[in-house]
Design a protein around this motif. Structure first.
Motif, PDB file in Angstrom:
ATOM      1  N   ARG A   1       1.459  -1.366  -0.215  1.00 37.58           N
ATOM      2  CA  ARG A   1       0.217   0.117   0.288  1.00 37.58           C
ATOM      3  C   ARG A   1       0.428   1.418  -0.004  1.00 37.58           C
ATOM      4  O   ARG A   1       0.704   2.484  -0.576  1.00 37.58           O
ATOM      5  N   GLU A   2       1.936   1.341   0.819  1.00 37.48           N
ATOM      6  CA  GLU A   2       2.760   2.393   0.349  1.00 37.48           C
ATOM      7  C   GLU A   2       3.624   2.111  -0.260  1.00 37.48           C
ATOM      8  O   GLU A   2       3.968   3.713  -0.719  1.00 37.48           O
TER       9      GLU A   2
ATOM     10  N   TYR B   1      -5.800  -5.077  -6.501  1.00 37.43           N
ATOM     11  CA  TYR B   1      -4.163  -6.283  -6.407  1.00 37.43           C
ATOM     12  C   TYR B   1      -3.872  -6.074  -4.504  1.00 37.43           C
ATOM     13  O   TYR B   1      -2.908  -5.620  -4.405  1.00 37.43           O
ATOM     14  N   PRO B   2      -4.641  -6.978  -3.897  1.00 32.96           N
ATOM     15  CA  PRO B   2      -4.707  -6.079  -2.069  1.00 32.96           C
ATOM     16  C   PRO B   2      -4.115  -7.927  -1.495  1.00 32.96           C
ATOM     17  O   PRO B   2      -3.528  -7.520  -0.227  1.00 32.96           O
ATOM     18  N   ASP B   3      -4.029  -8.985  -2.256  1.00 32.94           N
ATOM     19  CA  ASP B   3      -3.622 -10.296  -1.576  1.00 32.94           C
ATOM     20  C   ASP B   3      -1.998 -10.752  -2.227  1.00 32.94           C
ATOM     21  O   ASP B   3      -2.105 -10.833  -3.331  1.00 32.94           O
ATOM     22  N   ALA B   4      -1.630 -10.932  -1.241  1.00 28.36           N
ATOM     23  CA  ALA B   4       0.158 -11.781  -1.722  1.00 28.36           C
ATOM     24  C   ALA B   4       0.009 -12.130  -2.861  1.00 28.36           C
ATOM     25  O   ALA B   4       0.412 -12.400  -3.785  1.00 28.36           O
ATOM     26  N   ALA B   5      -0.811 -13.192  -2.846  1.00 32.38           N
ATOM     27  CA  ALA B   5      -1.008 -13.876  -4.595  1.00 32.38           C
ATOM     28  C   ALA B   5      -1.247 -13.255  -5.436  1.00 32.38           C
ATOM     29  O   ALA B   5      -1.412 -13.905  -6.617  1.00 32.38           O
ATOM     30  N   ASP B   6      -2.796 -12.224  -5.128  1.00 30.56           N
ATOM     31  CA  ASP B   6      -3.087 -11.659  -6.189  1.00 30.56           C
ATOM     32  C   ASP B   6      -1.560 -10.595  -7.457  1.00 30.56           C
ATOM     33  O   ASP B   6      -1.202 -11.483  -8.636  1.00 30.56           O
ATOM     34  N   ARG B   7      -0.691 -10.469  -6.281  1.00 26.67           N
ATOM     35  CA  ARG B   7      -0.087  -9.848  -6.615  1.00 26.67           C
ATOM     36  C   ARG B   7       1.258 -10.414  -7.555  1.00 26.67           C
ATOM     37  O   ARG B   7       2.136 -10.169  -8.922  1.00 26.67           O
ATOM     38  N   LEU B   8       1.751 -12.299  -6.965  1.00 25.68           N
ATOM     39  CA  LEU B   8       2.303 -13.021  -7.600  1.00 25.68           C
ATOM     40  C   LEU B   8       2.381 -13.274  -8.963  1.00 25.68           C
ATOM     41  O   LEU B   8       2.935 -13.159  -9.799  1.00 25.68           O
ATOM     42  N   GLU B   9       0.705 -13.977  -8.667  1.00 24.59           N
ATOM     43  CA  GLU B   9       0.471 -13.868  -9.712  1.00 24.59           C
ATOM     44  C   GLU B   9       0.147 -12.934 -11.360  1.00 24.59           C
ATOM     45  O   GLU B   9       0.988 -13.031 -12.645  1.00 24.59           O
TER      46      GLU B   9
ATOM     47  N   ARG C   1      -0.571   5.619  -7.181  1.00 25.65           N
ATOM     48  CA  ARG C   1      -1.476   4.176  -7.845  1.00 25.65           C
ATOM     49  C   ARG C   1      -2.077   3.470  -6.721  1.00 25.65           C
ATOM     50  O   ARG C   1      -2.351   2.233  -6.764  1.00 25.65           O
ATOM     51  N   PRO C   2      -3.219   4.805  -6.148  1.00 28.95           N
ATOM     52  CA  PRO C   2      -3.870   3.504  -5.251  1.00 28.95           C
ATOM     53  C   PRO C   2      -4.627   2.623  -5.862  1.00 28.95           C
ATOM     54  O   PRO C   2      -5.411   1.780  -5.097  1.00 28.95           O
ATOM     55  N   ASP C   3      -5.105   2.887  -7.821  1.00 34.33           N
ATOM     56  CA  ASP C   3      -6.169   1.567  -7.668  1.00 34.33           C
ATOM     57  C   ASP C   3      -5.818   0.483  -7.966  1.00 34.33           C
ATOM     58  O   ASP C   3      -6.363  -0.571  -7.645  1.00 34.33           O
ATOM     59  N   LEU C   4      -4.107   0.153  -7.769  1.00 38.87           N
ATOM     60  CA  LEU C   4      -3.175  -1.134  -7.661  1.00 38.87           C
ATOM     61  C   LEU C   4      -3.232  -1.626  -6.707  1.00 38.87           C
ATOM     62  O   LEU C   4      -3.396  -2.724  -7.128  1.00 38.87           O
ATOM     63  N   ALA C   5      -3.516  -0.873  -5.099  1.00 39.84           N
ATOM     64  CA  ALA C   5      -3.426  -1.504  -4.047  1.00 39.84           C
ATOM     65  C   ALA C   5      -4.991  -2.206  -3.728  1.00 39.84           C
ATOM     66  O   ALA C   5      -4.834  -3.724  -2.910  1.00 39.84           O
ATOM     67  N   THR C   6      -5.875  -1.527  -4.362  1.00 43.21           N
ATOM     68  CA  THR C   6      -7.262  -2.367  -4.285  1.00 43.21           C
ATOM     69  C   THR C   6      -7.466  -3.042  -5.085  1.00 43.21           C
ATOM     70  O   THR C   6      -7.947  -3.686  -5.079  1.00 43.21           O
TER      71      THR C   6
END
Length: 396
Positions: free
Chosen positions: A262-263, A277-285, A270-275
């Motif tokens: 988030r930071e 891709y909130p989970d670690a698994a999403d970000r890894l994918e 880009r607050p949209d990216l935090a929203t």
């Protein structure tokens, strides 16, 4: 007085792995006697030199890993020299060598012989492939260096960029990590001897040490059945965890925690990216897409700005050059650059300090490396191993 000032170490090692191990012991106060072959350690003549290689006693390579030791030149082909060596062993706590398996036995100076002269002796070896006493293998007797160990142990296969060749790690970790593990084994043997009075053989192989260092690749292969390969500066299971090019260099960001993510998104505006891709698994994918987003942001700002923006909020750091390391106040505050005399140059140089910090018995890596055979008279006086004088042992 250092934490190990009660220990006497006979150091038969040369080049890097063995000398680094015994250097760690010397930094912590052990009296390390470096027994050198005729002509001395092979790396005495290795550069760099301050000015004149013909005038200076040794180069930076030797200075860096042999500080704080005493030197005695012996030829094991000579019967009198072998007798002198045995007289030193009788008064020693530890012998360390890094020859090929079987070398010491050729002179009838192997572990079994030395332990007859000193039953409480701790005998330690560092070899490419270990010693038959602790596990026999067809590779024993083969020569090995850092490059060989990194290649066999899996380090090179998982180091480098995905589209590039296998790459060795810059520092000689095949030597240095093996040496550190060997030092731990020696100290464990010392503790065992304190409890039981028994000496023992300590053995660390460079191949084994590299396999231990690549522990992540081992469990990944076991769990998934797939052999991990190169991923550049990224991490196989964490994201973002990578190096990013900036306008004037590189910075690393380790923001795999959701709070850190988030930071980063806030810093990128880009607050949209935090929203999204909130989970670690999403970000890894979606790591490739997200890496491009971070890379595009990073390349538009200077390293110092990027670090200042995230520091204290996200694990972040510049990729420093050695020049920058020398200018970093942390390094000076932690005494990680140590001035030592360079014989023959009439000036001091700086070498890496000890990362082991202790409140009551802090390591003291400040004495220069010895001249060849510098301490013969004091070591062989009356046929006994005389204690080192910390005030004069490394003086001219």
């Amino acid at each position: 007085m250092g934490a190990l000032s009660n220990l006497r170490v006979i150091d038969l090692t040369q080049v890097l792995a063995g000398p680094y191990c015994t250097m760690l012991l010397a930094d912590m106060g052990a009296d390390v006697v470096k027994i050198e072959r005729p002509g001395g350690d092979l790396i005495r003549s290795n550069p760099p030199f301050v000015d004149d290689a013909d005038e200076e006693a040794y180069g930076g390579y030797f200075q860096s890993v042999n500080r704080g030791k005493r030197s005695l030149e012996l030829d094991f082909n000579d019967e009198d020299d072998r007798d002198d060596f045995l007289s030193l062993v009788e008064e020693a706590d530890i012998v360390v060598e890094n020859y090929r398996a079987g070398t010491m036995e050729k002179y009838d100076l192997g572990y079994e012989t030395l332990s007859e002269h000193n039953p409480e002796l701790i005998y330690s070896s560092i070899r490419g492939f270990g010693d038959p006493r602790t596990g026999e293998t067809h590779r024993q007797g083969q020569p090995s260096f850092d490059l060989i160990a990194q290649a066999l142990g899996g380090v090179m296969e998982i180091t480098g960029h995905e589209d590039g060749p296998p790459t060795k790690v810059g520092p000689g970790i095949g030597d240095l990590f093996t040496a550190t593990l060997n030092c731990i084994g020696i100290l464990a043997a010392v503790n065992h001897r304190e409890q039981t009075g028994e000496g023992q053989y300590v053995d660390t192989a460079m191949y084994d040490a590299m396999l231990s260092m690549t522990e992540r690749a081992i469990y990944q292969h076991s769990y998934t059945g797939e052999a991990p390969s190169r991923r550049g500066n990224s991490h196989p299971t964490l994201f973002p965890y990578d190096a990013f090019e900036t306008a004037d260099g590189y910075a690393v960001i380790a923001a795999f925690g959701t709070n850190h993510w988030r930071e980063v998104c806030e810093a990128m505006d880009r607050p949209d990216l935090a929203t999204e891709y909130p989970d670690a698994a999403d970000r890894l994918e979606h790591r490739e897409q997200l890496r491009e987003e971070i890379a595009a942001w990073a390349e538009g700002i200077e390293t110092e700005t990027l670090v200042d923006t995230l520091e204290g909020r996200v694990p972040v750091a510049p990729v420093q050059s050695t020049d920058e390391i020398f200018e970093d106040p942390h390094v000076r505050d932690r005494k990680m650059l140590v001035p030592v005399e360079q014989p023959g140059a009439d000036e001091t140089v700086e070498i890496a300090g000890s990362p082991i910090k202790m409140t009551e018995t802090p390591p003291e890596p400040g004495r220069r490396a010895p001249l060849l055979d510098e301490h013969r008279e004091e070591l062989l006086k009356d046929g006994e191993l005389e204690p080192a004088d910390p005030e004069t042992a490394a003086d001219d």
